[in-house]
Design a protein around this motif. Structure first.
Motif, short mmCIF file in Angstrom:
data_model
loop_
_atom_site.label_atom_id
_atom_site.label_comp_id
_atom_site.label_asym_id
_atom_site.label_seq_id
_atom_site.Cartn_x
_atom_site.Cartn_y
_atom_site.Cartn_z
N UNK A 2 0.81 -1.21 0.00
CA UNK A 2 0.00 0.00 0.00
C UNK A 2 0.85 1.27 0.00
N UNK A 3 2.10 1.16 0.44
CA UNK A 3 2.98 2.34 0.49
C UNK A 3 4.35 1.96 -0.04
N UNK A 4 5.12 2.98 -0.38
CA UNK A 4 6.49 2.76 -0.81
C UNK A 4 7.42 3.69 -0.02
N UNK A 5 8.71 3.49 -0.21
CA UNK A 5 9.73 4.24 0.54
C UNK A 5 9.66 5.73 0.21
N UNK A 27 7.44 -2.43 6.79
CA UNK A 27 6.18 -2.00 6.18
C UNK A 27 5.31 -3.21 5.86
N UNK A 28 5.93 -4.30 5.38
CA UNK A 28 5.17 -5.52 5.11
C UNK A 28 4.56 -6.08 6.39
N UNK A 29 5.34 -6.08 7.47
CA UNK A 29 4.81 -6.56 8.75
C UNK A 29 3.66 -5.67 9.23
N UNK A 59 -0.83 5.42 8.89
CA UNK A 59 -0.96 4.43 9.95
C UNK A 59 0.06 3.31 9.75
N UNK A 60 0.22 2.88 8.53
CA UNK A 60 1.19 1.82 8.24
C UNK A 60 2.61 2.31 8.50
N UNK A 61 2.91 3.54 8.13
CA UNK A 61 4.23 4.12 8.40
C UNK A 61 4.51 4.18 9.90
N UNK A 62 3.54 4.68 10.66
CA UNK A 62 3.71 4.77 12.11
C UNK A 62 3.91 3.40 12.73
#
Length: 160
Positions: A2-5, A27-29, A59-62
């Motif tokens: 869903x996100x990238x670097x 991020x995968x976890x 949210x995924x980044x955090x």
């Protein structure tokens, strides 16, 4: 994913991960944890509204940063495992505070230090799980998927 670097660095403003490889691992976890908490809704109804999609990505980044910091604390703790026996006979956990190479000496601290959510989560699985869910709940409460269903809604999916 869903996100990238690039999103992590530019939009989220993240500075914890210096390499894309480390970011992708955590991020995968984080995405797996978010998918579980949202009952897989993101896989078929990722939010269409830009602000809702940004809420999911943030949210995924955090969560990825949290998972990374907990992992770092657990790794550091495994290097300093042991006990220090006090003069009064009590035993406290030790933490390596200094290491000298010439004639090999080590300094230990038996104090507690400052407790953080990450340090508590690194020691206790229940605290870890509660902290992970807290991040997800705070980040995704009230955020609808592409069909208008709240991502954290646990009931039967009304539209498909």
């Amino acid at each position: 994913m869903y996100i990238d670097f690039k999103y992590y660095q530019t939009e989220y403003g993240g500075e914890v991960f210096e390499s894309e490889e480390a970011f992708q691992k955590y991020a995968r976890k984080a995405e797996r944890r978010v998918d579980t908490s949202t009952y897989g809704k993101l896989s078929f109804a990722f939010p269409a509204a830009e602000k809702d999609a940004a809420a999911v990505k943030d949210c995924i980044c955090e969560l990825a940063e949290f998972l990374y910091r907990v992992n770092q604390l657990q790794a550091a703790a495994s290097d300093s495992v042991g006990v220090v026996k006090q003069e009064d006979g009590t035993v406290k956990g030790k933490v390596v505070t200094s290491v000298t190479s010439g004639s090999e000496s080590r300094g230990y601290s038996a104090g507690g230090g400052i407790a953080t959510v990450e340090s508590d989560a690194a020691k206790d699985r229940k605290v870890f799980d509660m902290a992970v869910y807290s991040i997800i709940r705070d980040g995704l409460s009230g955020v609808p998927d592409a069909n208008g269903v709240n991502l954290l809604y646990a009931g039967p999916y009304p539209v498909r």
